[in-house]
Design an enzyme around this catalytic site. Structure first.
Site, mmCIF file in Angstrom:
data_model
loop_
_atom_site.group_PDB
_atom_site.id
_atom_site.type_symbol
_atom_site.label_atom_id
_atom_site.label_comp_id
_atom_site.label_asym_id
_atom_site.label_seq_id
_atom_site.Cartn_x
_atom_site.Cartn_y
_atom_site.Cartn_z
ATOM 1 N N HIS A 53 -4.819 -17.962 16.007
ATOM 2 C CA HIS A 53 -4.986 -16.905 15.365
ATOM 3 C C HIS A 53 -6.804 -16.283 15.564
ATOM 4 O O HIS A 53 -7.390 -15.399 14.611
ATOM 5 C CB HIS A 53 -5.507 -18.131 13.624
ATOM 6 C CG HIS A 53 -3.650 -18.612 13.071
ATOM 7 N ND1 HIS A 53 -3.102 -17.446 12.603
ATOM 8 C CD2 HIS A 53 -3.445 -19.613 13.527
ATOM 9 C CE1 HIS A 53 -1.954 -17.852 12.458
ATOM 10 N NE2 HIS A 53 -2.156 -19.275 12.607
ATOM 11 N N LYS A 81 8.005 -17.100 16.414
ATOM 12 C CA LYS A 81 7.414 -17.483 15.167
ATOM 13 C C LYS A 81 7.390 -15.704 14.297
ATOM 14 O O LYS A 81 6.936 -14.607 14.644
ATOM 15 C CB LYS A 81 6.176 -17.328 15.095
ATOM 16 C CG LYS A 81 5.672 -18.233 14.011
ATOM 17 C CD LYS A 81 3.748 -18.145 14.004
ATOM 18 C CE LYS A 81 2.707 -18.709 13.182
ATOM 19 N NZ LYS A 81 1.916 -19.054 13.584
ATOM 20 N N HIS A 157 -5.710 -23.972 9.234
ATOM 21 C CA HIS A 157 -4.947 -23.307 9.173
ATOM 22 C C HIS A 157 -4.826 -22.195 8.156
ATOM 23 O O HIS A 157 -5.819 -21.939 7.678
ATOM 24 C CB HIS A 157 -4.048 -24.769 7.882
ATOM 25 C CG HIS A 157 -2.924 -23.704 7.273
ATOM 26 N ND1 HIS A 157 -1.612 -23.514 7.633
ATOM 27 C CD2 HIS A 157 -2.768 -22.887 6.121
ATOM 28 C CE1 HIS A 157 -0.702 -23.155 6.957
ATOM 29 N NE2 HIS A 157 -1.249 -22.606 5.977
#
Length: 164
Positions: A53, A81, A157
């Site tokens: 990310h 994904k 996350h």
């Protein structure tokens, strides 16, 4: 003359040592939390978060290359994904959301929302490639408040982006 050469050599060696030391300090700073040494599990999740990310120079037209090159897929598989978001900032800036640059989100224990919006690139899978390394994405830039999960002072996350 020999003294001058010795001095230049000594100075060069000292500079090299200082450069290596500053690199090690930077490396430690980016892997340690503010509160101390995170557990090995948290360090692993933190590194995965960075891989999946974080990219300060990400662009919408780089989705295919970055997702495939970083081997980002559904967990424990090589299946593409469906969506992956890259935050266009450095990790130290993002990490502060776990502290003073973020606040609790919806009363969830470990979720935090950024106080300021961040530029992101959302990579959405197209129907083309289904498995790594042939995933095909369409990227779209946006600016959102980011919601992340934090453990032991570090992000682990990416939950979602919230428009202002």
């Amino acid at each position: 003359m020999n003294t001058l050469l010795f001095s230049k050599g000594f100075i060069m060696k000292t500079c090299l040592k200082l450069h290596l030391l500053s690199f090690l300090v930077l490396l430690c700073y980016t892997t340690l939390s503010v509160s101390g040494n995170p557990s090995p599990r948290t360090v692993a999740r933190y590194k995965k978060f960075i891989t999946q990310h974080v990219d300060a120079k990400m662009a919408a037209n780089k989705c295919d290359r970055e997702v495939n090159g970083r081997h980002i897929s559904k967990t424990y598989s090589d299946v593409c994904k469906p969506i992956n978001t890259f935050i266009q900032a450095n990790i130290n800036h993002i990490k502060t959301i776990c502290d003073k640059a973020g606040k609790p989100y919806l009363g969830k224990r470990n979720l935090r929302i950024s106080n300021q919006p961040f530029p992101v690139v959302n990579c959405n899978a197209k129907k083309g490639g289904k498995r790594l390394p042939n995933c095909v994405y369409k990227g779209k830039a946006a600016t959102v408040y980011i919601v992340i999960a934090c453990e032991e002072g570090v992000p682990v996350h990416y939950e979602k982006g919230v428009r202002g």
